[in-house]
Design a protein around this motif. Structure first.
Motif, PDB file in Angstrom:
ATOM      1  N   HIS A 101       0.768  -1.273  -0.078  1.00  0.00           N
ATOM      2  CA  HIS A 101       0.109  -0.123  -0.020  1.00  0.00           C
ATOM      3  C   HIS A 101       0.683   1.295   0.138  1.00  0.00           C
ATOM      4  CE1 HIS A 101       0.892   0.818   4.342  1.00  0.00           C
ATOM      5  NE2 HIS A 101       0.647  -0.385   4.562  1.00  0.00           N
ATOM      6  N   ASP A 102       0.328   2.322  -0.373  1.00  0.00           N
ATOM      7  CA  ASP A 102       1.034   3.692  -0.366  1.00  0.00           C
ATOM      8  C   ASP A 102       1.592   4.196   0.926  1.00  0.00           C
ATOM      9  OD1 ASP A 102       0.206   3.845  -2.942  1.00  0.00           O
ATOM     10  OD2 ASP A 102      -1.484   5.434  -2.606  1.00  0.00           O
ATOM     11  N   GLY A 103       2.684   4.783   0.599  1.00  0.00           N
ATOM     12  CA  GLY A 103       3.405   5.215   1.819  1.00  0.00           C
ATOM     13  C   GLY A 103       4.426   4.420   2.718  1.00  0.00           C
ATOM     14  N   VAL A 104       4.344   3.016   2.138  1.00  0.00           N
ATOM     15  CA  VAL A 104       5.273   1.998   2.784  1.00  0.00           C
ATOM     16  C   VAL A 104       6.049   1.563   1.544  1.00  0.00           C
ATOM     17  CG1 VAL A 104       5.432  -0.182   3.838  1.00  0.00           C
ATOM     18  CG2 VAL A 104       3.672   1.361   4.579  1.00  0.00           C
ATOM     19  N   LEU A 105       7.476   1.637   1.799  1.00  0.00           N
ATOM     20  CA  LEU A 105       8.470   1.116   0.905  1.00  0.00           C
ATOM     21  C   LEU A 105       8.711  -0.099   1.219  1.00  0.00           C
ATOM     22  CD1 LEU A 105      10.308   1.828  -1.352  1.00  0.00           C
ATOM     23  CD2 LEU A 105      12.179   2.527   0.317  1.00  0.00           C
ATOM     24  N   ARG A 106       8.160  -1.199   0.231  1.00  0.00           N
ATOM     25  CA  ARG A 106       8.372  -2.556   0.596  1.00  0.00           C
ATOM     26  C   ARG A 106       9.672  -3.169   0.044  1.00  0.00           C
ATOM     27  NH1 ARG A 106       3.825  -5.232   2.046  1.00  0.00           N
ATOM     28  NH2 ARG A 106       5.267  -7.168   2.174  1.00  0.00           N
ATOM     29  N   ASP A 116      -0.257  -4.843 -11.585  1.00  0.00           N
ATOM     30  CA  ASP A 116      -1.574  -5.386 -12.475  1.00  0.00           C
ATOM     31  C   ASP A 116      -2.837  -4.595 -12.207  1.00  0.00           C
ATOM     32  OD1 ASP A 116      -0.052  -7.563 -13.847  1.00  0.00           O
ATOM     33  OD2 ASP A 116       0.437  -8.126 -11.847  1.00  0.00           O
ATOM     34  N   PHE A 117      -3.106  -4.213 -11.072  1.00  0.00           N
ATOM     35  CA  PHE A 117      -4.345  -3.413 -10.895  1.00  0.00           C
ATOM     36  C   PHE A 117      -4.193  -2.869  -9.530  1.00  0.00           C
ATOM     37  CE2 PHE A 117      -5.584  -8.027  -9.435  1.00  0.00           C
ATOM     38  CZ  PHE A 117      -5.793  -7.736  -8.180  1.00  0.00           C
ATOM     39  N   THR A 118      -5.083  -1.876  -9.178  1.00  0.00           N
ATOM     40  CA  THR A 118      -5.196  -1.161  -7.843  1.00  0.00           C
ATOM     41  C   THR A 118      -6.385  -1.282  -7.222  1.00  0.00           C
ATOM     42  OG1 THR A 118      -5.579   0.925  -8.805  1.00  0.00           O
ATOM     43  CG2 THR A 118      -3.219   0.427  -8.589  1.00  0.00           C
ATOM     44  N   ILE A 119      -6.456  -1.191  -5.747  1.00  0.00           N
ATOM     45  CA  ILE A 119      -7.677  -1.351  -5.226  1.00  0.00           C
ATOM     46  C   ILE A 119      -7.555  -0.117  -4.019  1.00  0.00           C
ATOM     47  CG2 ILE A 119      -8.425  -3.842  -5.648  1.00  0.00           C
ATOM     48  CD1 ILE A 119      -7.138  -4.348  -2.634  1.00  0.00           C
ATOM     49  N   ARG A 120      -8.624   0.517  -3.848  1.00  0.00           N
ATOM     50  CA  ARG A 120      -9.086   1.051  -2.870  1.00  0.00           C
ATOM     51  C   ARG A 120     -10.073   1.037  -1.811  1.00  0.00           C
ATOM     52  NH1 ARG A 120      -7.658   3.941  -7.452  1.00  0.00           N
ATOM     53  NH2 ARG A 120      -6.054   5.566  -7.516  1.00  0.00           N
ATOM     54  N   VAL A 121      -9.369   0.871  -0.567  1.00  0.00           N
ATOM     55  CA  VAL A 121     -10.414   0.221   0.444  1.00  0.00           C
ATOM     56  C   VAL A 121     -10.325   1.362   1.907  1.00  0.00           C
ATOM     57  CG1 VAL A 121     -10.233  -2.063  -0.132  1.00  0.00           C
ATOM     58  CG2 VAL A 121      -8.578  -1.335   1.533  1.00  0.00           C
ATOM     59  N   VAL A 122     -11.091   1.375   2.293  1.00  0.00           N
ATOM     60  CA  VAL A 122     -11.315   2.021   3.740  1.00  0.00           C
ATOM     61  C   VAL A 122     -11.057   1.216   5.066  1.00  0.00           C
ATOM     62  CG1 VAL A 122     -12.619   3.563   5.003  1.00  0.00           C
ATOM     63  CG2 VAL A 122     -12.729   3.650   2.854  1.00  0.00           C
ATOM     64  N   ILE A 123     -10.047   1.400   5.559  1.00  0.00           N
ATOM     65  CA  ILE A 123      -9.524   0.551   6.765  1.00  0.00           C
ATOM     66  C   ILE A 123      -9.387   1.662   7.878  1.00  0.00           C
ATOM     67  CG2 ILE A 123      -7.779  -0.557   7.840  1.00  0.00           C
ATOM     68  CD1 ILE A 123      -7.165  -1.509   5.051  1.00  0.00           C
ATOM     69  N   ASP A 124     -10.111   1.376   8.882  1.00  0.00           N
ATOM     70  CA  ASP A 124     -10.203   2.259  10.243  1.00  0.00           C
ATOM     71  C   ASP A 124     -10.535   3.928   9.872  1.00  0.00           C
ATOM     72  OD1 ASP A 124      -9.488   0.183  11.895  1.00  0.00           O
ATOM     73  OD2 ASP A 124      -7.397   0.391  11.659  1.00  0.00           O
ATOM     74  N   ARG A 125     -11.350   3.949   8.858  1.00  0.00           N
ATOM     75  CA  ARG A 125     -11.741   5.254   8.396  1.00  0.00           C
ATOM     76  C   ARG A 125     -10.683   5.946   7.327  1.00  0.00           C
ATOM     77  NH1 ARG A 125     -15.213   7.645  13.807  1.00  0.00           N
ATOM     78  NH2 ARG A 125     -16.648   5.945  14.285  1.00  0.00           N
ATOM     79  N   HIS A 126      -9.743   5.307   7.144  1.00  0.00           N
ATOM     80  CA  HIS A 126      -8.770   5.766   6.441  1.00  0.00           C
ATOM     81  C   HIS A 126      -8.664   5.217   4.928  1.00  0.00           C
ATOM     82  CE1 HIS A 126      -7.270   8.258   9.762  1.00  0.00           C
ATOM     83  NE2 HIS A 126      -7.238   6.978  10.512  1.00  0.00           N
ATOM     84  N   PRO A 127      -8.738   6.140   3.951  1.00  0.00           N
ATOM     85  CA  PRO A 127      -8.753   5.224   2.487  1.00  0.00           C
ATOM     86  C   PRO A 127      -7.269   4.967   2.322  1.00  0.00           C
ATOM     87  CG  PRO A 127      -8.725   7.888   2.385  1.00  0.00           C
ATOM     88  CD  PRO A 127      -9.224   7.382   3.957  1.00  0.00           C
ATOM     89  N   VAL A 128      -7.152   3.695   1.838  1.00  0.00           N
ATOM     90  CA  VAL A 128      -5.796   3.108   1.596  1.00  0.00           C
ATOM     91  C   VAL A 128      -5.965   2.564   0.109  1.00  0.00           C
ATOM     92  CG1 VAL A 128      -4.123   1.398   2.433  1.00  0.00           C
ATOM     93  CG2 VAL A 128      -5.649   2.418   3.934  1.00  0.00           C
ATOM     94  N   LYS A 129      -4.723   2.980  -0.622  1.00  0.00           N
ATOM     95  CA  LYS A 129      -4.614   2.357  -1.788  1.00  0.00           C
ATOM     96  C   LYS A 129      -3.441   1.097  -1.881  1.00  0.00           C
ATOM     97  CE  LYS A 129      -3.073   3.727  -6.449  1.00  0.00           C
ATOM     98  NZ  LYS A 129      -2.230   4.941  -7.150  1.00  0.00           N
ATOM     99  N   PHE A 130      -3.861   0.123  -2.462  1.00  0.00           N
ATOM    100  CA  PHE A 130      -3.053  -1.087  -2.661  1.00  0.00           C
ATOM    101  C   PHE A 130      -2.845  -1.325  -4.050  1.00  0.00           C
ATOM    102  CE2 PHE A 130      -5.086  -1.902   1.496  1.00  0.00           C
ATOM    103  CZ  PHE A 130      -4.055  -2.413   2.089  1.00  0.00           C
ATOM    104  N   SER A 131      -1.526  -1.512  -4.302  1.00  0.00           N
ATOM    105  CA  SER A 131      -1.004  -1.775  -5.588  1.00  0.00           C
ATOM    106  C   SER A 131      -0.700  -3.229  -5.662  1.00  0.00           C
ATOM    107  CB  SER A 131       0.423  -1.089  -5.944  1.00  0.00           C
ATOM    108  OG  SER A 131       0.149   0.241  -6.098  1.00  0.00           O
ATOM    109  N   VAL A 132      -1.268  -4.014  -6.639  1.00  0.00           N
ATOM    110  CA  VAL A 132      -1.399  -5.493  -6.426  1.00  0.00           C
ATOM    111  C   VAL A 132      -0.832  -6.202  -7.707  1.00  0.00           C
ATOM    112  CG1 VAL A 132      -2.956  -7.554  -6.522  1.00  0.00           C
ATOM    113  CG2 VAL A 132      -3.770  -5.441  -5.360  1.00  0.00           C
TER     114      VAL A 132
END
Length: 274
Positions: A101-106, A116-132
């Motif tokens: 997810h954004d903000g974390v250097l893996r 290949d695709f991205t998803i956007r979900v809300v976790i603990d009231r915070h929107p988080v974008k995942f690069s999959v």
């Protein structure tokens, strides 16, 4: 009357005016140069990203086909009809996909690697974008094994995340309808474990494909280990499993085969960039 002081003052004003104009022109040229450089750099980065994505797509392109539609003999067909249809439980992260997810250097994925695709979900009231990132050949793998098994997704991730990923992998085919998430796992020392008996009471007809041995520690005789995957576009682990899974569906009890597999795949100690 000629005034030398006035002439001197006028010359100084002209010089200041010329210097001001020169500074303005220099700033304008600098701004234009910076803008052009920014445009060129953006185009260059776009071209690099495009070729990286094209190269990964080419490496992950399905060039090997498993001929699963070869007509079976009457005896083989009868044998298959005599046994129960098996259930194949599939893990998500590091088995079928890898995400960050954004903000974390893996360190597991080289920066700049296209997803290949991205998803956007809300976790603990915070929107988080995942690069999959999809494991190579996952779409072909799912399309083939869905003809042999009832597929079930079982992930230790949160439901809001797992549902979005499963929807993307399903691609509207309806092959990943049954799904289990973190709330269905058992929290024990060392992580989450997955209770296969909650999916189906008959353990003779259920097997799990998972990269984490801890997830199936209570059901080692039902497990199909697979190495963890992060971003290697040349990985063929899913393709290599197709002949085995094709044969496994003919067994009366999957444990009669899977119990022979005593190998435990260790977690990777050193992460490589691909």
């Amino acid at each position: 009357m000629y005034d030398p002081n006035r002439t001197f003052a006028g010359g100084a004003q002209d010089r200041r005016r010329d210097q001001k104009n020169s500074n303005w022109i220099a700033r304008g040229m600098t701004s234009i140069t910076q803008s052009l450089f920014g445009i060129i750099l953006a185009c260059f980065n776009f071209i690099i990203l495009y070729f990286r994505k094209a190269n990964r797509a080419y490496c992950k392109y399905q060039v090997v086909k498993y001929h699963s539609k070869i007509p079976m003999s009457p005896l083989t067909t009868h044998r298959l009809l005599a046994v129960k249809r098996k259930i194949l439980v599939l893990d998500l992260d590091e088995t079928l996909i890898h995400s960050h997810h954004d903000g974390v250097l893996r360190q597991t994925v080289k920066p700049g690697t296209p997803s290949d695709f991205t998803i956007r979900v809300v976790i603990d009231r915070h929107p988080v974008k995942f690069s999959v990132h999809e494991r190579p050949h996952v779409d072909y793998f799912l399309s083939v094994v869905s003809q042999w098994y009832e597929l079930v997704v079982f992930t230790a991730s949160m439901e809001v995340y797992g549902t979005s990923v499963a929807d993307k992998l399903d691609r509207g085919r309806g092959i990943l309808k049954r799904r289990y998430f973190r709330q269905h796992c058992t929290m024990e020392v060392g992580g989450y474990t997955k209770d296969l008996s909650a999916i189906h009471p008959d353990l003779s007809s259920i097997c799990i494909l998972d990269n984490s041995p801890g997830a199936y520690r209570k059901f080692p005789q039902n497990a199909i280990p697979i190495p963890s995957w992060f971003s290697d576009p040349n990985d063929t682990a899913l393709l290599n499993l197709l002949p085995f899974l094709d044969a496994l569906r003919f067994t009366a009890d999957v444990r009669s085969v899977l119990s022979r597999n005593t190998m435990v795949l260790p977690e990777p100690q050193q992460v490589q960039y691909y």
